[in-house]
Design an enzyme around this catalytic site. Structure first.
Site, short mmCIF file in Angstrom:
data_model
loop_
_atom_site.label_atom_id
_atom_site.label_comp_id
_atom_site.label_asym_id
_atom_site.label_seq_id
_atom_site.Cartn_x
_atom_site.Cartn_y
_atom_site.Cartn_z
N GLY A 31 24.76 29.60 20.71
CA GLY A 31 25.45 28.49 21.36
C GLY A 31 26.74 28.06 20.72
O GLY A 31 27.65 28.85 20.46
N LYS A 133 7.85 29.18 5.52
CA LYS A 133 6.58 29.85 5.24
C LYS A 133 6.80 31.14 4.46
O LYS A 133 6.03 31.48 3.56
CB LYS A 133 5.85 30.14 6.55
CG LYS A 133 4.52 30.89 6.34
CD LYS A 133 3.73 31.00 7.63
CE LYS A 133 2.41 31.73 7.37
NZ LYS A 133 1.53 31.72 8.56
N HIS A 267 7.50 -12.58 -10.97
CA HIS A 267 6.31 -11.91 -10.45
C HIS A 267 6.16 -12.07 -8.94
O HIS A 267 5.09 -12.37 -8.42
CB HIS A 267 5.05 -12.40 -11.17
CG HIS A 267 5.07 -12.16 -12.65
ND1 HIS A 267 5.43 -10.95 -13.21
CD2 HIS A 267 4.80 -12.99 -13.69
CE1 HIS A 267 5.36 -11.05 -14.54
NE2 HIS A 267 4.99 -12.27 -14.86
#
Length: 510
Positions: A31, A133, A267
């Site tokens: 493309g 993979k 805290h």
């Protein structure tokens, strides 16, 4: 050697392809990428010459073909794979460079569902996953920022399995994030964002030295570049706990727009807050609320820290100052304290991301919800329940009190006087205990809460908190309402000549 290049983000792709050709690679493309490379005078093979099949269905099918995926996936270390590839006429593809259709950009610019559907990439993720993979033999490139790194490794013969493995991990992160974005969008569009699966994806910014405790690992991840773009280290290393406190303080300080707001957190809870004419005055007033807790605390400044404020801050030990910005003189002054950490956004006022959702880990999972924030007109629209009406200053103090209470751990109550917090009780199992704890601390510090506004982030279940407020001289209270004993609470407020307002909106923070 062959490389397949098919990218939506074409920045840098011409030079990358030229470098690959110089290294002896044949380039296969599709493309728009094919046209761009061809126009640049790069020798390139169109994918349909490899697949022996034309692009079809308006480009929906281009690379979903055994000649492409076989070329990527066949194992080079297995003779049976090599023999079968030769028998089928499948040529190896040794590098795959793919980035995916711009789904995120599409959903940001249009609500046209047909256009959105057409910007879901199919062939791209398939090629990325195939190459990842088979990383033992194939290089997978999904990030334009890695082009130079890949070329340098190829030129220097450092194309090791460890190098390819790192790219493989990055590739699966890429496709996982892409699919997660699509699934979350579809659930937002059709299931009110509460689908059967919820995906939370963040991008790593940096490792913290450790987590909440030294035996825990920790790291900061971001959404939408909030920290990459708006968190600049001026001095020191941000810790895991620092980031939580910075977030809590900044959410409160930044919620007041252009006002000179300063919030001090210890805290995760505010222990000081004020809005005055200058940031120096705001910090000075905020510090009065609880200078003991402020020691070693985190300060968020909704503006630019200048030298006079820096000098005042250096009077006690502060662990972190987070500001929109610092002047050079302020940095020099604050840096006299070796242990202080300084971070900034590089802006004029603090800017928050306004995340639409948030979540909280629980044992075995997490709970997920719309983000909570105080509406701009929440106090303006509050319902007067008593005979007495609040003064102009009390209305301003209510606006501050409601926002501070929303950023304070439940059960909590907040006392605001003349645009500064004078007492706060938080994290209690009963609301009256929160009220008493706040007043007891104010008394210990010699703070006068007479005439202050009291805000509760949830309704008062009994009148006892109003009784305690009256003893302290409170004359204005704002809370959500909704208790079965609201009538008793209203009656108590009228009895003491208080103004009592119901917002109708609870702001629990657990």
């Amino acid at each position: 050697m062959r490389a397949l290049i098919s990218v939506s983000d074409k920045s840098g792709v011409e030079n990358f392809a030229k470098e690959l050709v110089a290294l002896g690679y044949e380039i296969i493309s599709t493309g728009g990428t094919y046209k761009k490379l061809q126009e640049a005078g790069i020798a390139v093979i169109e994918a349909n010459e490899v697949t022996k099949f034309p692009e079809c269905f308006e480009g929906r099918v281009k690379t979903l073909n055994p000649y492409i995926h076989g070329g990527i996936l066949h194992r080079r270390d297995k003779q049976s794979h090599l023999d079968q590839a030769k028998e089928l006429g499948v040529e190896g593809i040794d590098l795959v460079c793919v980035n995916l259709y711009p789904f995120k950009a599409t959903i940001e610019k249009t609500d046209d569902f047909e256009e959105i559907i057409e910007n879901i990439d199919i062939g791209g993720p398939a090629m990325v996953r195939s190459a990842a993979k088979n990383f033992a033999s194939v290089i997978i490139v999904t990030d334009t920022a890695d082009y130079d790194l890949v070329i340098n490794n190829l030129k220097n013969n450092t194309n090791t399995e460890e190098f390819r493995r790192d790219l493989m991990i990055k590739a699966y992160e890429h496709t996982a994030a892409y699919d997660s974005m699509i699934a979350n969008y579809m659930n937002k569009r059709f299931n009110n964002s509460m689908g059967a699966k919820q995906f939370i994806v963040g991008t790593k910014v940096f490792d913290t030295r450790y987590g909440e405790n030294p035996h825990q690992k920790g790291a900061l991840y971001e959404f939408e570049n909030q920290f990459s773009d708006k968190f600049i280290v001026v001095k020191g290393e941000p810790s895991f706990n620092n980031m939580g406190d910075i977030s809590g303080a900044a959410k409160i300080a930044a919620s007041f727009g252009e006002d000179n707001a300063v919030c001090i957190v210890k805290h995760g809870n505010p222990c000081g807050f004020a809005i005055k004419d200058t940031l120096l005055e705001s910090y000075t007033e905020a510090l009065k609320c609880d200078p003991i807790s402020a020691f070693g605390g985190v300060v968020a400044v909704n503006g630019i820290v200048e030298k006079d404020l820096a000098v005042k801050m250096n009077e006690i030990f502060l662990e972190v100052v987070f500001a929109a910005d610092f002047t050079e003189e302020a940095v020099e002054e604050l840096s006299r304290k070796k242990r202080i950490k300084l971070f900034k956004q590089g802006t004029k006022k603090l800017e928050l991301s306004k995340d639409p959702y948030n979540f909280k880990m629980i044992d075995g999972g997490f709970v997920y919800q719309d983000s909570d924030r105080v509406g701009d007109d929440e106090v303006k629209n509050a319902e007067l329940k008593t005979k007495r009406v609040a003064t102009a200053q009390e209305i301003k103090d209510m606006e501050i009190a409601v926002k501070v209470a929303a950023g304070t751990k439940s059960n909590c109550v907040v006392y605001i006087k003349n645009s500064a917090m004078v007492a706060v009780g938080m994290g209690m199992t009963s609301r009256v205990d929160a009220a008493k704890a706040a007043l007891r601390k104010a008394e210990d510090l010699g703070l006068d809460v007479t005439g202050s506004v009291l805000a509760s982030e949830a309704f008062f279940p009994f009148r006892d908190s109003i009784d305690e407020a009256n003893k302290a001289g409170v004359k204005c209270v704002i809370e959500p309402g909704g208790s079965i004993r609201d009538d008793e609470v209203i009656a108590a407020a009228d009895e003491f000549g208080m103004a009592l307002y119901f917002t109708g909106i609870r702001h629990f923070l657990h």
